[in-house]
Design a protein around this motif. Structure first.
Motif, PDB file in Angstrom:
ATOM      1  N   TYR A   1       3.961  -1.239  20.041  1.00 59.16           N
ATOM      2  CA  TYR A   1       5.166  -1.837  19.487  1.00 59.16           C
ATOM      3  C   TYR A   1       6.191  -1.935  20.602  1.00 59.16           C
ATOM      4  O   TYR A   1       6.094  -1.224  21.603  1.00 59.16           O
ATOM      5  CB  TYR A   1       5.763  -0.950  18.379  1.00 59.16           C
ATOM      6  CG  TYR A   1       4.914  -0.806  17.138  1.00 59.16           C
ATOM      7  CD1 TYR A   1       3.906   0.142  17.074  1.00 59.16           C
ATOM      8  CD2 TYR A   1       5.144  -1.602  16.025  1.00 59.16           C
ATOM      9  CE1 TYR A   1       3.129   0.287  15.920  1.00 59.16           C
ATOM     10  CE2 TYR A   1       4.381  -1.461  14.868  1.00 59.16           C
ATOM     11  CZ  TYR A   1       3.376  -0.523  14.833  1.00 59.16           C
ATOM     12  OH  TYR A   1       2.620  -0.379  13.695  1.00 59.16           O
TER      13      TYR A   1
ATOM     14  N   LYS B   1      15.103  -4.512  16.098  1.00 62.09           N
ATOM     15  CA  LYS B   1      14.078  -3.813  15.322  1.00 62.09           C
ATOM     16  C   LYS B   1      12.882  -3.424  16.177  1.00 62.09           C
ATOM     17  O   LYS B   1      12.611  -4.060  17.201  1.00 62.09           O
ATOM     18  CB  LYS B   1      13.511  -4.753  14.247  1.00 62.09           C
ATOM     19  CG  LYS B   1      14.405  -5.088  13.110  1.00 62.09           C
ATOM     20  CD  LYS B   1      13.625  -5.925  12.101  1.00 62.09           C
ATOM     21  CE  LYS B   1      14.525  -6.416  11.001  1.00 62.09           C
ATOM     22  NZ  LYS B   1      13.808  -7.115   9.947  1.00 62.09           N
TER      23      LYS B   1
ATOM     24  N   LEU C   1       6.901   3.889   4.404  1.00 58.14           N
ATOM     25  CA  LEU C   1       7.074   5.050   5.277  1.00 58.14           C
ATOM     26  C   LEU C   1       8.519   5.134   5.750  1.00 58.14           C
ATOM     27  O   LEU C   1       9.159   4.114   6.013  1.00 58.14           O
ATOM     28  CB  LEU C   1       6.161   4.951   6.499  1.00 58.14           C
ATOM     29  CG  LEU C   1       4.651   5.116   6.281  1.00 58.14           C
ATOM     30  CD1 LEU C   1       4.003   3.852   5.754  1.00 58.14           C
ATOM     31  CD2 LEU C   1       3.972   5.537   7.573  1.00 58.14           C
TER      32      LEU C   1
ATOM     33  N   PHE D   1       8.959  -3.023  10.305  1.00 54.58           N
ATOM     34  CA  PHE D   1      10.117  -2.140  10.212  1.00 54.58           C
ATOM     35  C   PHE D   1      11.351  -2.883   9.730  1.00 54.58           C
ATOM     36  O   PHE D   1      11.524  -4.075   9.979  1.00 54.58           O
ATOM     37  CB  PHE D   1      10.442  -1.557  11.596  1.00 54.58           C
ATOM     38  CG  PHE D   1       9.552  -0.430  12.015  1.00 54.58           C
ATOM     39  CD1 PHE D   1       8.375  -0.674  12.701  1.00 54.58           C
ATOM     40  CD2 PHE D   1       9.891   0.890  11.740  1.00 54.58           C
ATOM     41  CE1 PHE D   1       7.548   0.369  13.099  1.00 54.58           C
ATOM     42  CE2 PHE D   1       9.078   1.937  12.133  1.00 54.58           C
ATOM     43  CZ  PHE D   1       7.904   1.677  12.809  1.00 54.58           C
ATOM     44  N   GLY D   2      12.246  -2.131   9.084  1.00 59.08           N
ATOM     45  CA  GLY D   2      13.590  -2.620   8.839  1.00 59.08           C
ATOM     46  C   GLY D   2      14.445  -2.404  10.082  1.00 59.08           C
ATOM     47  O   GLY D   2      13.990  -1.831  11.077  1.00 59.08           O
TER      48      GLY D   2
ATOM     49  N   PHE E   1       7.760  10.709  12.086  1.00 57.98           N
ATOM     50  CA  PHE E   1       7.388  10.472  10.695  1.00 57.98           C
ATOM     51  C   PHE E   1       8.083  11.460   9.765  1.00 57.98           C
ATOM     52  O   PHE E   1       8.145  12.665  10.048  1.00 57.98           O
ATOM     53  CB  PHE E   1       5.863  10.619  10.589  1.00 57.98           C
ATOM     54  CG  PHE E   1       5.332  10.543   9.196  1.00 57.98           C
ATOM     55  CD1 PHE E   1       4.890  11.695   8.548  1.00 57.98           C
ATOM     56  CD2 PHE E   1       5.272   9.345   8.525  1.00 57.98           C
ATOM     57  CE1 PHE E   1       4.396  11.636   7.261  1.00 57.98           C
ATOM     58  CE2 PHE E   1       4.778   9.280   7.235  1.00 57.98           C
ATOM     59  CZ  PHE E   1       4.345  10.431   6.607  1.00 57.98           C
TER      60      PHE E   1
ATOM     61  N   TYR F   1      10.875   6.943   8.782  1.00 59.86           N
ATOM     62  CA  TYR F   1      10.866   7.593  10.088  1.00 59.86           C
ATOM     63  C   TYR F   1      12.307   7.908  10.494  1.00 59.86           C
ATOM     64  O   TYR F   1      13.244   7.221  10.092  1.00 59.86           O
ATOM     65  CB  TYR F   1      10.282   6.658  11.160  1.00 59.86           C
ATOM     66  CG  TYR F   1       8.792   6.480  11.109  1.00 59.86           C
ATOM     67  CD1 TYR F   1       8.202   5.535  10.268  1.00 59.86           C
ATOM     68  CD2 TYR F   1       7.947   7.241  11.926  1.00 59.86           C
ATOM     69  CE1 TYR F   1       6.831   5.360  10.236  1.00 59.86           C
ATOM     70  CE2 TYR F   1       6.571   7.071  11.897  1.00 59.86           C
ATOM     71  CZ  TYR F   1       6.027   6.124  11.052  1.00 59.86           C
ATOM     72  OH  TYR F   1       4.662   5.950  11.023  1.00 59.86           O
TER      73      TYR F   1
ATOM     74  N   LEU G   1       2.813  -1.758  11.176  1.00 59.97           N
ATOM     75  CA  LEU G   1       4.052  -1.498  10.457  1.00 59.97           C
ATOM     76  C   LEU G   1       5.067  -2.615  10.683  1.00 59.97           C
ATOM     77  O   LEU G   1       5.285  -3.052  11.812  1.00 59.97           O
ATOM     78  CB  LEU G   1       4.650  -0.166  10.901  1.00 59.97           C
ATOM     79  CG  LEU G   1       3.794   1.064  10.586  1.00 59.97           C
ATOM     80  CD1 LEU G   1       4.447   2.334  11.134  1.00 59.97           C
ATOM     81  CD2 LEU G   1       3.565   1.198   9.091  1.00 59.97           C
TER      82      LEU G   1
ATOM     83  N   LEU H   1      14.540   4.786   9.845  1.00 65.52           N
ATOM     84  CA  LEU H   1      13.774   3.543   9.743  1.00 65.52           C
ATOM     85  C   LEU H   1      12.856   3.582   8.530  1.00 65.52           C
ATOM     86  O   LEU H   1      12.228   4.601   8.245  1.00 65.52           O
ATOM     87  CB  LEU H   1      12.911   3.360  11.001  1.00 65.52           C
ATOM     88  CG  LEU H   1      13.635   3.250  12.332  1.00 65.52           C
ATOM     89  CD1 LEU H   1      12.642   3.335  13.476  1.00 65.52           C
ATOM     90  CD2 LEU H   1      14.412   1.951  12.409  1.00 65.52           C
TER      91      LEU H   1
ATOM     92  N   ARG I   1       0.839  -1.199   0.000  1.00 66.47           N
ATOM     93  CA  ARG I   1       0.000   0.000   0.000  1.00 66.47           C
ATOM     94  C   ARG I   1       0.875   1.250   0.000  1.00 66.47           C
ATOM     95  O   ARG I   1       0.609   2.209  -0.702  1.00 66.47           O
ATOM     96  CB  ARG I   1      -0.903   0.021   1.240  1.00 66.47           C
ATOM     97  CG  ARG I   1      -1.893  -1.113   1.270  1.00 66.47           C
ATOM     98  CD  ARG I   1      -2.666  -1.129   2.568  1.00 66.47           C
ATOM     99  NE  ARG I   1      -3.548  -2.274   2.642  1.00 66.47           N
ATOM    100  CZ  ARG I   1      -3.200  -3.464   3.103  1.00 66.47           C
ATOM    101  NH1 ARG I   1      -1.992  -3.679   3.565  1.00 66.47           N
ATOM    102  NH2 ARG I   1      -4.052  -4.460   3.132  1.00 66.47           N
TER     103      ARG I   1
ATOM    104  N   MET J   1       5.663   9.441   3.528  1.00 69.65           N
ATOM    105  CA  MET J   1       4.946   8.255   3.088  1.00 69.65           C
ATOM    106  C   MET J   1       4.933   8.269   1.562  1.00 69.65           C
ATOM    107  O   MET J   1       4.615   9.296   0.952  1.00 69.65           O
ATOM    108  CB  MET J   1       3.519   8.224   3.614  1.00 69.65           C
ATOM    109  CG  MET J   1       2.809   6.933   3.243  1.00 69.65           C
ATOM    110  SD  MET J   1       1.162   6.777   3.922  1.00 69.65           S
ATOM    111  CE  MET J   1       0.222   7.781   2.810  1.00 69.65           C
TER     112      MET J   1
ATOM    113  N   PRO K   1       3.254  -0.815   5.874  1.00 68.05           N
ATOM    114  CA  PRO K   1       2.040  -1.284   6.548  1.00 68.05           C
ATOM    115  C   PRO K   1       1.623  -2.619   5.960  1.00 68.05           C
ATOM    116  O   PRO K   1       1.713  -2.832   4.742  1.00 68.05           O
ATOM    117  CB  PRO K   1       0.996  -0.213   6.227  1.00 68.05           C
ATOM    118  CG  PRO K   1       1.736   0.888   5.548  1.00 68.05           C
ATOM    119  CD  PRO K   1       2.974   0.317   4.977  1.00 68.05           C
TER     120      PRO K   1
END
Lengths: 111, 115
Positions: free
Chosen positions: B35, B42, A34, A101-102, A45, A36, A99, A88, A31, A48, A92
């Protein structure tokens, strides 16, 4: 399982340098992506991205998405010591758009 | 500018004790998340909450965890019997309505230390 991989893991540059941070992803139902910035605590943030090839820009930061090759880059020009942070990338996923994340890229900008 | 707030900023507890972490999401947001981030690792999704119920949870979110929105503003995460491996930074996040609005805004986090 959705996956986000960032590179490099860390980067040390001097003020005034330009940096490029990379993020590749595998997600079942894409979708958006993002970016951060995480300094001491909470991720804040930045951007996006939903459409391929359209650059998002905010001051010295810019980002672009390539949906065909499944990656994004974040560029920072004329870096300053205040840019030192972990950057980061996240996508989504799932029904709640939670989310994934990497691991982040730790950027250190030296004076 | 509205922001997500969290309390306490740091919680130290003994193994086996219960802890409650508190969050006040942005007031007109509808979707709420927890989270966690173990030091050096991570950011990982725990649970999402919408319309007064859990909408999705990860494998980490086992029976020791629960969430609640006891009133119109607070959103809490309870860990019933803490373990050493629960030591982490816990972030609350919220987002506006559904559809294309996918940006999540994070609180400053609660650092939980389990001794």
């Amino acid at each position: 399982e959705d996956k986000v991989v960032q590179s490099p893991l860390s980067l040390v540059v001097h003020e005034g340098d330009t940096v490029t941070l990379n993020c590749s992803y595998e997600v079942t139902n894409f979708r958006s992506l993002l970016w951060y910035k995480q300094e001491k605590k909470a991720p804040t943030f930045l951007f996006m991205l939903t459409s391929s090839g359209i650059e998002k820009k905010s001051g010295r930061l810019s980002s672009i998405l390539d949906k065909k090759e499944l990656f994004s880059i974040l560029n920072i020009t004329a870096t300053q010591t205040g840019d030192s942070a972990v950057y980061l990338c996240a996508v989504p996923s799932g029904s709640a758009r939670q989310l994934t994340f990497g691991s982040g890229t730790q950027l250190t900008v030296l004076p | 500018e509205p922001e997500v707030t969290q309390t306490p900023s740091h919680q130290v507890t003994q193994m086996g004790q219960e802890v409650i972490l508190r969050c006040v999401p942005i007031s007109n947001h509808l979707y709420f998340y927890w989270y966690r981030q173990i030091l050096g690792q991570k950011v990982e999704f725990l649970v999402s909450f919408y319309n007064n119920e859990i909408s999705e949870k990860s494998e980490i979110f086992d029976d020791q965890f629960s969430v609640e929105r006891p009133d119109g503003s607070n959103f809490t995460l309870k860990i019933r019997s803490t373990k050493l491996e629960d030591s982490a930074m816990y972030f609350c996040a919220s987002r506006d309505r559904g559809g294309a609005v996918l940006e999540q805004f994070f609180g400053p986090g609660t650092r939980l230390t389990v001794l």
